[in-house]
Design an enzyme around this catalytic site. Structure first.
Site, PDB file in Angstrom:
ATOM      1  N   ASP A  44       2.223   0.597   0.984  1.00 35.33           N
ATOM      2  CA  ASP A  44       2.042  -0.764   1.876  1.00 35.33           C
ATOM      3  C   ASP A  44       2.786  -0.892   3.029  1.00 35.33           C
ATOM      4  O   ASP A  44       2.060  -0.911   3.972  1.00 35.33           O
ATOM      5  CB  ASP A  44       2.269  -1.911   0.723  1.00 35.33           C
ATOM      6  CG  ASP A  44       3.685  -2.067   0.073  1.00 35.33           C
ATOM      7  OD1 ASP A  44       4.629  -1.139   0.364  1.00 35.33           O
ATOM      8  OD2 ASP A  44       4.035  -3.164   0.004  1.00 35.33           O
ATOM      9  N   TYR A 117       0.088   5.633 -10.854  1.00 36.17           N
ATOM     10  CA  TYR A 117       1.336   6.299 -10.100  1.00 36.17           C
ATOM     11  C   TYR A 117       2.283   7.180 -10.829  1.00 36.17           C
ATOM     12  O   TYR A 117       2.212   7.196 -12.022  1.00 36.17           O
ATOM     13  CB  TYR A 117       2.072   4.910  -9.761  1.00 36.17           C
ATOM     14  CG  TYR A 117       1.483   3.887  -8.920  1.00 36.17           C
ATOM     15  CD1 TYR A 117       1.740   4.070  -7.637  1.00 36.17           C
ATOM     16  CD2 TYR A 117       0.895   2.630  -9.231  1.00 36.17           C
ATOM     17  CE1 TYR A 117       1.094   3.109  -6.747  1.00 36.17           C
ATOM     18  CE2 TYR A 117       0.166   1.876  -8.479  1.00 36.17           C
ATOM     19  CZ  TYR A 117       0.540   2.044  -7.002  1.00 36.17           C
ATOM     20  OH  TYR A 117      -0.294   1.276  -6.313  1.00 36.17           O
ATOM     21  N   TRP A 118       2.901   7.974  -9.974  1.00 37.45           N
ATOM     22  CA  TRP A 118       3.805   8.880 -10.568  1.00 37.45           C
ATOM     23  C   TRP A 118       5.129   8.608  -9.552  1.00 37.45           C
ATOM     24  O   TRP A 118       4.990   9.251  -8.465  1.00 37.45           O
ATOM     25  CB  TRP A 118       3.339  10.269 -10.771  1.00 37.45           C
ATOM     26  CG  TRP A 118       2.296  10.539 -11.445  1.00 37.45           C
ATOM     27  CD1 TRP A 118       2.386  11.078 -12.826  1.00 37.45           C
ATOM     28  CD2 TRP A 118       1.052  10.494 -11.546  1.00 37.45           C
ATOM     29  NE1 TRP A 118       1.389  11.300 -13.462  1.00 37.45           N
ATOM     30  CE2 TRP A 118       0.386  10.993 -12.732  1.00 37.45           C
ATOM     31  CE3 TRP A 118       0.167  10.103 -10.367  1.00 37.45           C
ATOM     32  CZ2 TRP A 118      -1.196  10.686 -12.858  1.00 37.45           C
ATOM     33  CZ3 TRP A 118      -1.332   9.933 -10.546  1.00 37.45           C
ATOM     34  CH2 TRP A 118      -1.652  10.326 -11.787  1.00 37.45           C
ATOM     35  N   ASN A 183       3.443  -8.951  -2.032  1.00 31.97           N
ATOM     36  CA  ASN A 183       2.970  -7.803  -2.761  1.00 31.97           C
ATOM     37  C   ASN A 183       3.612  -7.509  -3.934  1.00 31.97           C
ATOM     38  O   ASN A 183       4.278  -6.621  -4.258  1.00 31.97           O
ATOM     39  CB  ASN A 183       3.213  -6.560  -1.714  1.00 31.97           C
ATOM     40  CG  ASN A 183       1.983  -6.255  -0.956  1.00 31.97           C
ATOM     41  OD1 ASN A 183       0.997  -6.897  -0.989  1.00 31.97           O
ATOM     42  ND2 ASN A 183       1.993  -5.205  -0.163  1.00 31.97           N
ATOM     43  N   ASP A 276      -2.316  -5.049   4.011  1.00 27.70           N
ATOM     44  CA  ASP A 276      -1.429  -4.449   4.780  1.00 27.70           C
ATOM     45  C   ASP A 276      -1.718  -4.449   6.272  1.00 27.70           C
ATOM     46  O   ASP A 276      -1.128  -4.804   7.433  1.00 27.70           O
ATOM     47  CB  ASP A 276      -1.220  -2.979   4.497  1.00 27.70           C
ATOM     48  CG  ASP A 276      -0.930  -2.599   2.903  1.00 27.70           C
ATOM     49  OD1 ASP A 276      -0.306  -3.794   2.300  1.00 27.70           O
ATOM     50  OD2 ASP A 276      -1.156  -1.677   2.375  1.00 27.70           O
TER      51      ASP A 276
END
Length: 333
Positions: A44, A117-118, A183, A276
């Protein structure tokens, strides 16, 4: 942007402005399971940094990205991609035994995205931990503006988050302005109350807040925009921009309250980085002397273009014209 916003430090804007954005840049993967995958980089605040750099004359506004990365080939390529976009990496911390985080984007037919996500062991999580972080924390006071998000706060360890807040307090006393994009991502926090307290701590230092309405409804339970604006004014945030997706944005600032309509987009391809990019264009316009209403028009214009392309960063050739010739010079900010 009004240099007396919120507090009255010594004015430092007789030269080019220095802006730091801090957070996490990750390896971005895009595609369908079992099919070919496209790889790039994103995150972001990194998205905002790139768009801010694209919209800012390098002779008058310099943009740096502050984070932690590994010593691997992906981290090296990541940093080079920032430099290619005019984003400096002079305060990036390298953690030898760590790697960047990774995320995978999938989009539905309406352009809405889903992220996998990782990132639990990513280098950025430790950027403000230990004595090695002192140089980066001290450097915050050298910037005219520091931009961060709720994700920037969420990814940090409790130690790193506390040290960051302390460093921002010191930087703000020295005259640095703080810009915050909320966010809020619930899965990044151990519980909602920890998130609320971290956001409150940061908002007490914030000069310009760029707020996604749905995120603050989820985090704080606001019933309407009036309640949000009252709360933000009470903690001292001088300028609040309420982003509401494809709807108009609402602005509260010393000059009053304004509503600025969004631009109509007939075909949305991918909403990644819409918020963003709005924040980047808004800040770019304000840093270059534009008023809040003009800045919101810049934000809507860029976001409307971004959602018509796949991925967080649109091609340079697709960047919209912003009418910069009508702005005052940076020296008049």
């Amino acid at each position: 942007m009004d240099v007396t916003l919120n507090h009255d430090p010594q004015t430092r804007f007789d030269r080019s402005l220095k802006v730091a954005l801090l957070g996490e840049c990750m390896i971005e993967m895009r595609g369908e399971p079992g099919a070919a995958i496209t790889q790039t980089f994103g995150g972001d605040t990194l998205n905002t940094a790139v768009y801010l750099a694209r919209l800012s004359p390098r002779t008058t506004i310099s943009v740096d990205y502050l984070t932690a990365v590994g010593s691997d080939a992906f981290s090296d390529a990541m940093r080079q991609s920032w430099l290619d976009e005019g984003v400096g990496d002079g305060h990036v911390r390298v953690i030898e035994d760590a790697l960047p985080g990774l995320y995978f984007i999938q989009t539905d037919p309406q352009g809405e995205r889903r992220f996998l996500y990782w990132r639990g062991e990513a280098a950025a999580r430790r950027m403000f931990d230990g004595p090695e972080a002192e140089a980066m924390l001290d450097a915050l006071a050298d910037y005219d503006f520091v931009y961060l998000s709720g994700i920037s706060l969420a990814i940090l360890t409790p130690e790193g988050r506390a040290r960051l807040i302390q460093a921002l307090q010191a930087a703000r006393r020295a005259g640095t302005r703080i810009v915050f994009d909320n966010n809020y991502r619930p899965h990044l926090w151990p519980d909602p109350e920890t998130a609320r307290q971290a956001h409150r701590d940061l908002l007490r230092l914030t000069d310009l807040a760029l707020i996604t309405w749905e995120d603050d409804v989820l985090l704080f339970g606001y019933r309407d925009a009036d309640a949000l604006f009252i709360d933000y004014a009470q903690v001292g945030v001088g300028e609040v921009v309420l982003k509401r997706g494809a709807a108009s944005c609402l602005i509260q600032c010393p000059a009053g309250r304004f509503e600025v309509p969004a631009q109509t987009v007939t075909r949305v391809v991918d909403t990644t980085a819409a918020g963003d990019s709005f924040s980047a264009a808004y800040l770019a316009c304000r840093l270059r002397g534009g008023d809040p209403e003009q800045a919101a028009r810049w934000g809507h214009r860029l976001a409307a273009q971004v959602v018509q392309y796949r991925g967080a960063l649109i091609p340079q050739a697709a960047m919209p014209t912003m009418g910069a010739s009508s702005l005052p010079s940076v020296a008049q900010v």
